[in-house]
Design an enzyme around this catalytic site. Sequence first.
Site, PDB file in Angstrom:
ATOM      1  N   THR A 197       0.876  -1.168   0.000  1.00  0.00           N
ATOM      2  CA  THR A 197       0.000   0.000   0.000  1.00  0.00           C
ATOM      3  C   THR A 197       0.910   1.214   0.000  1.00  0.00           C
ATOM      4  O   THR A 197       2.074   1.137   0.393  1.00  0.00           O
ATOM      5  CB  THR A 197      -0.933   0.051   1.233  1.00  0.00           C
ATOM      6  OG1 THR A 197      -0.155   0.018   2.418  1.00  0.00           O
ATOM      7  CG2 THR A 197      -1.935  -1.087   1.216  1.00  0.00           C
ATOM      8  N   SER A 198       0.375   2.341  -0.437  1.00  0.00           N
ATOM      9  CA  SER A 198       1.183   3.550  -0.555  1.00  0.00           C
ATOM     10  C   SER A 198       1.463   4.208   0.779  1.00  0.00           C
ATOM     11  O   SER A 198       2.476   4.871   0.948  1.00  0.00           O
ATOM     12  CB  SER A 198       0.499   4.563  -1.484  1.00  0.00           C
ATOM     13  OG  SER A 198       0.365   3.996  -2.763  1.00  0.00           O
ATOM     14  N   THR A 199       0.558   4.057   1.746  1.00  0.00           N
ATOM     15  CA  THR A 199       0.736   4.705   3.042  1.00  0.00           C
ATOM     16  C   THR A 199       0.408   3.752   4.174  1.00  0.00           C
ATOM     17  O   THR A 199      -0.314   2.765   3.986  1.00  0.00           O
ATOM     18  CB  THR A 199      -0.176   5.947   3.187  1.00  0.00           C
ATOM     19  OG1 THR A 199      -1.540   5.506   3.213  1.00  0.00           O
ATOM     20  CG2 THR A 199       0.028   6.939   2.064  1.00  0.00           C
ATOM     21  N   GLN A 235      -3.398   3.007   5.130  1.00  0.00           N
ATOM     22  CA  GLN A 235      -4.248   2.124   4.331  1.00  0.00           C
ATOM     23  C   GLN A 235      -4.266   0.708   4.918  1.00  0.00           C
ATOM     24  O   GLN A 235      -3.968  -0.267   4.253  1.00  0.00           O
ATOM     25  CB  GLN A 235      -3.770   2.112   2.883  1.00  0.00           C
ATOM     26  CG  GLN A 235      -3.905   3.456   2.201  1.00  0.00           C
ATOM     27  CD  GLN A 235      -3.256   3.474   0.827  1.00  0.00           C
ATOM     28  OE1 GLN A 235      -2.162   2.975   0.640  1.00  0.00           O
ATOM     29  NE2 GLN A 235      -3.942   4.072  -0.139  1.00  0.00           N
TER      30      GLN A 235
END
Length: 188
Positions: free
Chosen positions: A8-10, A13
């Site tokens: 996930t990007s962050t 999430q």
Amino acid sequence: MQIGYVRTSTAEQVAGFEAQEAKLLATGCNRLFAERVSSVAVREELDAALDFVREGDTLVVTRLDRLARSTTDLLGIVALLERKGVSLRVLDFGGSEVDTKSPTGRMLLTMFGAVAEWERTTMLERQRAGIAKAKADGRYRGRAPTARAKLAQMRDLRAAGLGASEIAAKLNVGRASVYRLLAEDASA
């Protein structure tokens, strides 16, 4: 052996991260490599997964966008996997699944990778055009300055003897923002 890759990007999430993990484990992955990092950053766990896989293994991802940032990136990963005798399996591929073990799977992966990149580029162009129009109309304000709103708290924590990293962690802001804002405040 099936090796799963989760991204996930962050860190926020959590639900998406856990859903990917659950889906990969349910699919029968024996080992998972997982990270919470933007696709444009260094992806150490992806590198570790690509190093770990051996001939006859399958690298499994839930969606194509969790693996590659562009068609070029995708094709590079697929080429590396092919050199190692490893296949790629994408579980959610527009409602179906694709595996690069077959020539059809490789062709579909390449085509959909190109379409996904086109779609992302087109979306970014529309977004930039919309922002430019909003700026011209005087309606664009940009993102709310979250770190600046916490300057008073930063001052208090600095006075209490905390360092920039500790302040950033406590206030959930970037360390660079702490340095910048405290420096601006000191020079004011």
